[in-house]
Scaffold this motif. Structure first.
Motif, PDB file in Angstrom:
ATOM      1  N   LYS A   6       0.880  -1.095  -0.072  1.00 47.93           N
ATOM      2  CA  LYS A   6      -0.076  -0.029   0.036  1.00 47.93           C
ATOM      3  C   LYS A   6       0.930   1.241  -0.050  1.00 47.93           C
ATOM      4  CE  LYS A   6      -3.905  -2.355   2.345  1.00 47.93           C
ATOM      5  NZ  LYS A   6      -4.578  -2.455   3.649  1.00 47.93           N
ATOM      6  N   GLN A  58       1.821   3.517   2.633  1.00 48.27           N
ATOM      7  CA  GLN A  58       0.384   4.017   3.199  1.00 48.27           C
ATOM      8  C   GLN A  58       0.145   3.320   4.356  1.00 48.27           C
ATOM      9  OE1 GLN A  58      -1.272   7.116   2.086  1.00 48.27           O
ATOM     10  NE2 GLN A  58       0.695   7.028   1.131  1.00 48.27           N
ATOM     11  N   CYS A  59       0.790   2.248   5.055  1.00 47.95           N
ATOM     12  CA  CYS A  59       0.616   1.552   6.186  1.00 47.95           C
ATOM     13  C   CYS A  59       1.693   1.075   6.619  1.00 47.95           C
ATOM     14  CB  CYS A  59      -0.706   0.396   5.696  1.00 47.95           C
ATOM     15  SG  CYS A  59       0.408  -1.076   5.044  1.00 47.95           S
ATOM     16  N   GLY A  60       1.496   0.905   8.081  1.00 42.64           N
ATOM     17  CA  GLY A  60       2.838   0.554   8.881  1.00 42.64           C
ATOM     18  C   GLY A  60       3.512  -0.824   8.069  1.00 42.64           C
ATOM     19  N   PHE A  61       2.767  -1.680   7.956  1.00 43.57           N
ATOM     20  CA  PHE A  61       3.124  -3.107   7.686  1.00 43.57           C
ATOM     21  C   PHE A  61       3.824  -3.064   6.103  1.00 43.57           C
ATOM     22  CE2 PHE A  61      -0.754  -4.301   9.812  1.00 43.57           C
ATOM     23  CZ  PHE A  61      -0.161  -4.845  11.089  1.00 43.57           C
ATOM     24  N   SER A  62       3.375  -2.064   5.456  1.00 41.60           N
ATOM     25  CA  SER A  62       4.064  -1.733   4.054  1.00 41.60           C
ATOM     26  C   SER A  62       5.499  -1.159   4.352  1.00 41.60           C
ATOM     27  CB  SER A  62       3.381  -1.000   2.959  1.00 41.60           C
ATOM     28  OG  SER A  62       2.230  -1.645   2.488  1.00 41.60           O
ATOM     29  N   SER A  63       5.316  -0.365   5.306  1.00 44.54           N
ATOM     30  CA  SER A  63       6.513   0.597   5.884  1.00 44.54           C
ATOM     31  C   SER A  63       7.685  -0.491   6.084  1.00 44.54           C
ATOM     32  CB  SER A  63       6.214   1.590   6.848  1.00 44.54           C
ATOM     33  OG  SER A  63       7.277   2.257   7.180  1.00 44.54           O
ATOM     34  N   ASP A 116       2.074  -0.574  -5.880  1.00 49.57           N
ATOM     35  CA  ASP A 116       0.955   0.114  -5.261  1.00 49.57           C
ATOM     36  C   ASP A 116      -0.333  -0.457  -5.470  1.00 49.57           C
ATOM     37  OD1 ASP A 116      -0.317   1.866  -3.790  1.00 49.57           O
ATOM     38  OD2 ASP A 116       0.286   3.655  -4.526  1.00 49.57           O
ATOM     39  N   ARG A 173      -5.240  -4.935  -6.265  1.00 48.37           N
ATOM     40  CA  ARG A 173      -5.729  -5.060  -4.855  1.00 48.37           C
ATOM     41  C   ARG A 173      -6.288  -6.437  -4.542  1.00 48.37           C
ATOM     42  NH1 ARG A 173      -7.372  -0.306  -0.823  1.00 48.37           N
ATOM     43  NH2 ARG A 173      -7.328  -1.344   1.054  1.00 48.37           N
ATOM     44  N   THR A 225      -3.944 -10.519   3.238  1.00 57.73           N
ATOM     45  CA  THR A 225      -3.418  -9.127   3.606  1.00 57.73           C
ATOM     46  C   THR A 225      -2.227  -8.676   2.652  1.00 57.73           C
ATOM     47  OG1 THR A 225      -1.725 -10.109   5.194  1.00 57.73           O
ATOM     48  CG2 THR A 225      -3.806  -9.486   6.075  1.00 57.73           C
TER      49      THR A 225
END
Length: 111
Positions: free
Chosen positions: A23, A30-35, A52, A60, A71
């Motif tokens: 994301k 755009q989210c903590g997991f992607s970060s 993305d 998606r 997820t």
């Protein structure tokens, strides 16, 4: 019956040694997991392609069916689904991602 999203995903997975479906973008996750997933790949110094999923609703939804994983983010290495950020973190902490990168001869990011 062909699925255009699955065909697109398969083409991306086959064309790149390392693909992260996430994301957002590496610069603006755009989210903590992607970060966290980006941080792991960057720390390993690997060259990777990111997709993305927020920019393409077909991808998606399609990626969840393609991998049978609910997820995002999702990491693929040499065409094989590895998992999401939790699995990436576990593998990273155990040194398994380093080993996998060496074993598969993954390209390093340009410095």
């Amino acid at each position: 019956m062909s699925n255009p999203a699955h065909e697109k995903i398969e083409a991306l997975v086959k064309a790149n040694d390392v693909v992260l479906f996430m994301k957002g973008t590496p610069l603006f996750p755009q989210c903590g997991f992607s970060s966290r997933a980006i941080a792991i790949l960057d720390h390993l110094g690997l060259k990777y392609e990111s997709v993305d999923v927020l920019q393409d609703m077909e991808i998606r939804q399609g990626i969840k069916e393609y991998s049978d994983w609910p997820t995002i983010p999702q990491l693929y290495v040499k065409g094989e689904f590895l998992g999401g950020s939790d699995i990436m973190m576990e593998m990273y902490e155990a040194g398994e991602l380093h080993e996998l990168a060496a074993e598969k001869g993954l390209a390093k990011a340009e410095e």
